[in-house]
Structure formats: structure tokens, C-alpha cells
Design a protein around this motif. Structure first.
Motif, PDB file in Angstrom:
ATOM      1  N   ALA A  15       0.833  -1.202   0.000  1.00 57.35           N
ATOM      2  CA  ALA A  15       0.000   0.000   0.000  1.00 57.35           C
ATOM      3  C   ALA A  15       0.866   1.249   0.000  1.00 57.35           C
ATOM      4  O   ALA A  15       1.896   1.311   0.668  1.00 57.35           O
ATOM      5  CB  ALA A  15      -0.918  -0.008   1.222  1.00 57.35           C
ATOM      6  N   THR A  16       0.448   2.217  -0.776  1.00 50.54           N
ATOM      7  CA  THR A  16       1.159   3.494  -0.799  1.00 50.54           C
ATOM      8  C   THR A  16       0.430   4.481   0.092  1.00 50.54           C
ATOM      9  O   THR A  16      -0.784   4.393   0.273  1.00 50.54           O
ATOM     10  CB  THR A  16       1.246   4.056  -2.229  1.00 50.54           C
ATOM     11  N   TYR A  17       1.166   5.389   0.620  1.00 53.30           N
ATOM     12  CA  TYR A  17       0.603   6.361   1.547  1.00 53.30           C
ATOM     13  C   TYR A  17       0.802   7.758   0.986  1.00 53.30           C
ATOM     14  O   TYR A  17       1.919   8.201   0.768  1.00 53.30           O
ATOM     15  CB  TYR A  17       1.265   6.227   2.922  1.00 53.30           C
ATOM     16  N   ALA A  18      -0.302   8.439   0.749  1.00 55.19           N
ATOM     17  CA  ALA A  18      -0.251   9.797   0.215  1.00 55.19           C
ATOM     18  C   ALA A  18      -0.473  10.784   1.351  1.00 55.19           C
ATOM     19  O   ALA A  18      -1.102  10.463   2.356  1.00 55.19           O
ATOM     20  CB  ALA A  18      -1.317   9.970  -0.853  1.00 55.19           C
ATOM     21  N   SER A  19       0.022  11.963   1.181  1.00 46.63           N
ATOM     22  CA  SER A  19      -0.219  12.998   2.182  1.00 46.63           C
ATOM     23  C   SER A  19      -1.373  13.868   1.718  1.00 46.63           C
ATOM     24  O   SER A  19      -1.748  13.867   0.557  1.00 46.63           O
ATOM     25  CB  SER A  19       1.036  13.829   2.394  1.00 46.63           C
ATOM     26  N   GLY A  20      -1.952  14.579   2.637  1.00 43.31           N
ATOM     27  CA  GLY A  20      -3.053  15.467   2.289  1.00 43.31           C
ATOM     28  C   GLY A  20      -4.327  15.058   2.990  1.00 43.31           C
ATOM     29  O   GLY A  20      -4.309  14.575   4.102  1.00 43.31           O
ATOM     30  N   GLY A  21      -5.451  15.255   2.310  1.00 41.52           N
ATOM     31  CA  GLY A  21      -6.750  14.980   2.903  1.00 41.52           C
ATOM     32  C   GLY A  21      -6.982  13.506   3.157  1.00 41.52           C
ATOM     33  O   GLY A  21      -6.517  12.646   2.422  1.00 41.52           O
ATOM     34  N   THR A  22      -7.706  13.239   4.224  1.00 43.90           N
ATOM     35  CA  THR A  22      -8.055  11.872   4.578  1.00 43.90           C
ATOM     36  C   THR A  22      -9.565  11.800   4.757  1.00 43.90           C
ATOM     37  O   THR A  22     -10.108  12.371   5.692  1.00 43.90           O
ATOM     38  CB  THR A  22      -7.355  11.446   5.887  1.00 43.90           C
ATOM     39  N   ASN A  23     -10.234  11.144   3.816  1.00 42.33           N
ATOM     40  CA  ASN A  23     -11.684  10.949   3.956  1.00 42.33           C
ATOM     41  C   ASN A  23     -11.944   9.500   4.383  1.00 42.33           C
ATOM     42  O   ASN A  23     -12.548   8.713   3.683  1.00 42.33           O
ATOM     43  CB  ASN A  23     -12.433  11.349   2.692  1.00 42.33           C
ATOM     44  N   PHE A  24     -11.502   9.207   5.581  1.00 41.48           N
ATOM     45  CA  PHE A  24     -11.546   7.852   6.126  1.00 41.48           C
ATOM     46  C   PHE A  24     -12.965   7.325   6.260  1.00 41.48           C
ATOM     47  O   PHE A  24     -13.260   6.192   5.883  1.00 41.48           O
ATOM     48  CB  PHE A  24     -10.823   7.826   7.480  1.00 41.48           C
ATOM     49  N   TYR A  25     -13.874   8.126   6.812  1.00 39.38           N
ATOM     50  CA  TYR A  25     -15.245   7.652   7.031  1.00 39.38           C
ATOM     51  C   TYR A  25     -15.934   7.350   5.703  1.00 39.38           C
ATOM     52  O   TYR A  25     -16.679   6.366   5.605  1.00 39.38           O
ATOM     53  CB  TYR A  25     -16.060   8.650   7.847  1.00 39.38           C
ATOM     54  N   ASP A  26     -15.699   8.161   4.682  1.00 39.98           N
ATOM     55  CA  ASP A  26     -16.271   7.879   3.361  1.00 39.98           C
ATOM     56  C   ASP A  26     -15.723   6.567   2.805  1.00 39.98           C
ATOM     57  O   ASP A  26     -16.468   5.776   2.224  1.00 39.98           O
ATOM     58  CB  ASP A  26     -15.959   9.015   2.372  1.00 39.98           C
ATOM     59  N   ALA A  27     -14.439   6.332   2.989  1.00 41.83           N
ATOM     60  CA  ALA A  27     -13.816   5.106   2.494  1.00 41.83           C
ATOM     61  C   ALA A  27     -14.376   3.876   3.218  1.00 41.83           C
ATOM     62  O   ALA A  27     -14.645   2.844   2.593  1.00 41.83           O
ATOM     63  CB  ALA A  27     -12.305   5.169   2.658  1.00 41.83           C
ATOM     64  N   VAL A  28     -14.565   3.994   4.524  1.00 42.82           N
ATOM     65  CA  VAL A  28     -15.128   2.869   5.284  1.00 42.82           C
ATOM     66  C   VAL A  28     -16.572   2.615   4.864  1.00 42.82           C
ATOM     67  O   VAL A  28     -16.987   1.456   4.722  1.00 42.82           O
ATOM     68  CB  VAL A  28     -15.014   3.115   6.805  1.00 42.82           C
ATOM     69  N   MET A  29     -17.335   3.675   4.618  1.00 46.87           N
ATOM     70  CA  MET A  29     -18.713   3.501   4.161  1.00 46.87           C
ATOM     71  C   MET A  29     -18.736   2.808   2.797  1.00 46.87           C
ATOM     72  O   MET A  29     -19.511   1.877   2.583  1.00 46.87           O
ATOM     73  CB  MET A  29     -19.429   4.848   4.081  1.00 46.87           C
TER      74      MET A  29
END
Length: 70
Positions: A15-29
Motif C-alpha cells: 500500500a502506498t501512503y499519500a499525504s493530504g486529505g483523509t476521507n476515512f469515514y467515506d472510504a469505510v462507508m
């Protein structure tokens, strides 16, 4: 979707890790929708994040409510 633990570990390691915004809840949904539609008897979502959610349109509570009901 996989039940192969070796394949899952390899995918996490790559997995690659990008910096910046994290829309974690949207991704989990989104992952919860996909898991539900997979047809599996008891689908599991493994969610990893590189930071605190700072750009989702979904809240933590809405995601939790959805997965509890589905």
C-alpha cells in the motif's frame, strides 16, 4: 475480496501512503457497501488510515449506524 491471508498481507505491505486529505469515514462507508454486496455470509472490512479524517461527507456515527444495521 479475498480470504487468502498471504495475499492480504502482501496487499497491505504494498500500500502506498499519500499525504493530504483523509476521507476515512467515506472510504469505510464505501467498503461497507462493497462488503454487503459481496454476498459473503459475514464480510469483514479492514480499514487502515494514515491520519485523522478531515474531509469526509459521512460522520463516524453514520458509518457505525450503517454497519450495525447491515
Amino acid at each position: 475480496m479475498t480470504s487468502d491471508k498471504t495475499l492480504l498481507k502482501a496487499a497491505i505491505d504494498k500500500a502506498t501512503y499519500a499525504s493530504g486529505g483523509t476521507n476515512f469515514y467515506d472510504a469505510v462507508m464505501d467498503a461497507a457497501f462493497i462488503a454487503k454486496d459481496s454476498g459473503g455470509a459475514n464480510p469483514i472490512v479492514l480499514a487502515l488510515t494514515d491520519g485523522e479524517d478531515n474531509s469526509s461527507s459521512n460522520s463516524a456515527d453514520s458509518v457505525i449506524d450503517y454497519v450495525k444495521k447491515n
